[in-house]
Design a protein around this motif. Structure first.
Motif, PDB file in Angstrom:
ATOM      1  N   UNK A  98       0.827  -1.211   0.000  1.00 13.86           N
ATOM      2  CA  UNK A  98       0.000   0.000   0.000  1.00 13.86           C
ATOM      3  C   UNK A  98       0.864   1.264   0.000  1.00 13.86           C
ATOM      4  N   UNK A  99       1.958   1.237   0.749  1.00 17.83           N
ATOM      5  CA  UNK A  99       2.860   2.388   0.781  1.00 17.83           C
ATOM      6  C   UNK A  99       3.391   2.691  -0.615  1.00 17.83           C
ATOM      7  N   UNK A 100       3.829   1.664  -1.324  1.00 13.14           N
ATOM      8  CA  UNK A 100       4.394   1.884  -2.650  1.00 13.14           C
ATOM      9  C   UNK A 100       3.332   2.219  -3.687  1.00 13.14           C
ATOM     10  N   UNK A 101       2.146   1.666  -3.553  1.00 13.72           N
ATOM     11  CA  UNK A 101       1.046   2.058  -4.447  1.00 13.72           C
ATOM     12  C   UNK A 101       0.795   3.554  -4.275  1.00 13.72           C
ATOM     13  N   UNK A 102       0.679   4.003  -3.051  1.00  8.70           N
ATOM     14  CA  UNK A 102       0.427   5.414  -2.766  1.00  8.70           C
ATOM     15  C   UNK A 102       1.538   6.293  -3.333  1.00  8.70           C
ATOM     16  N   UNK A 131       1.490   9.112  -6.800  1.00 12.10           N
ATOM     17  CA  UNK A 131       1.811  10.537  -6.674  1.00 12.10           C
ATOM     18  C   UNK A 131       2.833  11.014  -7.710  1.00 12.10           C
ATOM     19  N   UNK A 132       3.322  10.112  -8.547  1.00 12.42           N
ATOM     20  CA  UNK A 132       4.346  10.475  -9.522  1.00 12.42           C
ATOM     21  C   UNK A 132       3.740  10.999 -10.815  1.00 12.42           C
ATOM     22  N   UNK A 133       4.474  11.891 -11.444  1.00 19.20           N
ATOM     23  CA  UNK A 133       4.109  12.364 -12.776  1.00 19.20           C
ATOM     24  C   UNK A 133       4.877  11.491 -13.769  1.00 19.20           C
ATOM     25  N   UNK A 134       4.372  10.284 -14.006  1.00 22.07           N
ATOM     26  CA  UNK A 134       5.035   9.323 -14.891  1.00 22.07           C
ATOM     27  C   UNK A 134       3.994   8.736 -15.839  1.00 22.07           C
ATOM     28  N   UNK A 135       4.453   8.261 -16.976  1.00 25.02           N
ATOM     29  CA  UNK A 135       3.548   7.642 -17.946  1.00 25.02           C
ATOM     30  C   UNK A 135       3.157   6.226 -17.542  1.00 25.02           C
ATOM     31  N   UNK A 136       4.066   5.526 -16.886  1.00 19.73           N
ATOM     32  CA  UNK A 136       3.803   4.148 -16.459  1.00 19.73           C
ATOM     33  C   UNK A 136       4.383   3.975 -15.070  1.00 19.73           C
ATOM     34  N   UNK A 137       3.552   3.461 -14.159  1.00 23.49           N
ATOM     35  CA  UNK A 137       3.997   3.116 -12.816  1.00 23.49           C
ATOM     36  C   UNK A 137       3.595   1.668 -12.569  1.00 23.49           C
ATOM     37  N   UNK A 138       4.475   0.918 -11.930  1.00 16.79           N
ATOM     38  CA  UNK A 138       4.213  -0.509 -11.768  1.00 16.79           C
ATOM     39  C   UNK A 138       4.950  -1.093 -10.577  1.00 16.79           C
ATOM     40  N   UNK A 139       4.464  -2.260 -10.168  1.00 15.47           N
ATOM     41  CA  UNK A 139       5.140  -3.072  -9.166  1.00 15.47           C
ATOM     42  C   UNK A 139       5.302  -4.455  -9.762  1.00 15.47           C
ATOM     43  N   UNK A 190      -3.932  -9.120  -2.046  1.00 16.88           N
ATOM     44  CA  UNK A 190      -4.018  -7.677  -1.809  1.00 16.88           C
ATOM     45  C   UNK A 190      -4.981  -7.046  -2.814  1.00 16.88           C
ATOM     46  N   UNK A 191      -4.807  -7.375  -4.081  1.00 20.65           N
ATOM     47  CA  UNK A 191      -5.638  -6.781  -5.127  1.00 20.65           C
ATOM     48  C   UNK A 191      -7.100  -7.218  -5.037  1.00 20.65           C
ATOM     49  N   UNK A 192      -7.327  -8.408  -4.549  1.00 18.07           N
ATOM     50  CA  UNK A 192      -8.702  -8.874  -4.386  1.00 18.07           C
ATOM     51  C   UNK A 192      -9.473  -7.934  -3.458  1.00 18.07           C
ATOM     52  N   UNK A 193      -8.777  -7.379  -2.495  1.00 21.90           N
ATOM     53  CA  UNK A 193      -9.418  -6.485  -1.521  1.00 21.90           C
ATOM     54  C   UNK A 193      -9.503  -5.041  -1.998  1.00 21.90           C
ATOM     55  N   UNK A 194      -8.461  -4.557  -2.684  1.00 25.99           N
ATOM     56  CA  UNK A 194      -8.376  -3.107  -2.907  1.00 25.99           C
ATOM     57  C   UNK A 194      -8.106  -2.686  -4.355  1.00 25.99           C
ATOM     58  N   UNK A 195      -8.282  -3.561  -5.327  1.00 24.73           N
ATOM     59  CA  UNK A 195      -7.944  -3.204  -6.715  1.00 24.73           C
ATOM     60  C   UNK A 195      -8.522  -1.858  -7.156  1.00 24.73           C
ATOM     61  N   UNK A 202      -6.117   1.072  -6.674  1.00 20.46           N
ATOM     62  CA  UNK A 202      -4.721   0.997  -7.110  1.00 20.46           C
ATOM     63  C   UNK A 202      -4.374   1.672  -8.433  1.00 20.46           C
ATOM     64  N   UNK A 203      -5.329   2.022  -9.313  1.00 23.45           N
ATOM     65  CA  UNK A 203      -4.926   2.660 -10.573  1.00 23.45           C
ATOM     66  C   UNK A 203      -4.132   3.941 -10.326  1.00 23.45           C
ATOM     67  N   UNK A 204      -3.207   4.241 -11.189  1.00 19.02           N
ATOM     68  CA  UNK A 204      -2.834   3.585 -12.443  1.00 19.02           C
ATOM     69  C   UNK A 204      -1.725   2.545 -12.296  1.00 19.02           C
ATOM     70  N   UNK A 205      -1.432   2.124 -11.079  1.00 17.08           N
ATOM     71  CA  UNK A 205      -0.319   1.195 -10.844  1.00 17.08           C
ATOM     72  C   UNK A 205      -0.618  -0.163 -11.470  1.00 17.08           C
ATOM     73  N   UNK A 206       0.337  -0.644 -12.288  1.00  9.79           N
ATOM     74  CA  UNK A 206       0.239  -1.972 -12.892  1.00  9.79           C
ATOM     75  C   UNK A 206       0.937  -2.968 -11.963  1.00  9.79           C
TER      76      UNK A 206
END
Length: 127
Positions: A75-79, A83-91, A103-108, A111-115
């Protein structure tokens, strides 16, 4: 659990493997770099393009019965990524896809736009 990655048994070699894998896949020089979160706070991420337009982080997590602490780290890294001004953000996750899947089952919806990707010795898949 996925297909083992030769020579990868913990988070450090996984980060290096993910960096090389996604650099080749997307034809970018992804490196560990600092970028300003929200334009204000410098933060180091594992997989950052030279221009900062692609930013990601690698996580080597094993699933547990009650993964609350792991979910907090995700959750920390999703947040931060949101907050970044980037074209693609992912984990990208290694070792066990179930951590991210649960994690995604609960909060998907939050989470956008994080892939989210899982990476193992057979390649990657979107979670």
């Amino acid at each position: 659990m996925g297909v083992p990655i030769p020579g990868v048994a913990d988070w450090r070699p996984f980060e290096a493997y993910a960096r090389q894998y996604f650099s080749e896949l997307w034809q970018l020089d992804l490196q560990e770099r600092r970028t300003d979160v929200g334009g204000l706070v410098p933060w180091k991420f594992d997989l950052v393009s030279p221009d900062g337009r692609v930013v990601g982080d690698a996580k080597w997590l094993k699933n547990t019965a009650v993964p609350a602490a792991k979910w907090q780290a995700i959750a920390e890294y999703v947040w931060l990524l949101q907050k970044l001004d980037a074209e693609r953000v992912f984990m990208v996750f290694g070792q066990d896809a179930e951590v991210a899947e649960r994690y995604l089952k609960r909060v998907r919806p939050l989470t956008p736009p994080v892939e989210f990707y899982f990476l193992d010795g057979a390649g990657h898949r979107l979670i």
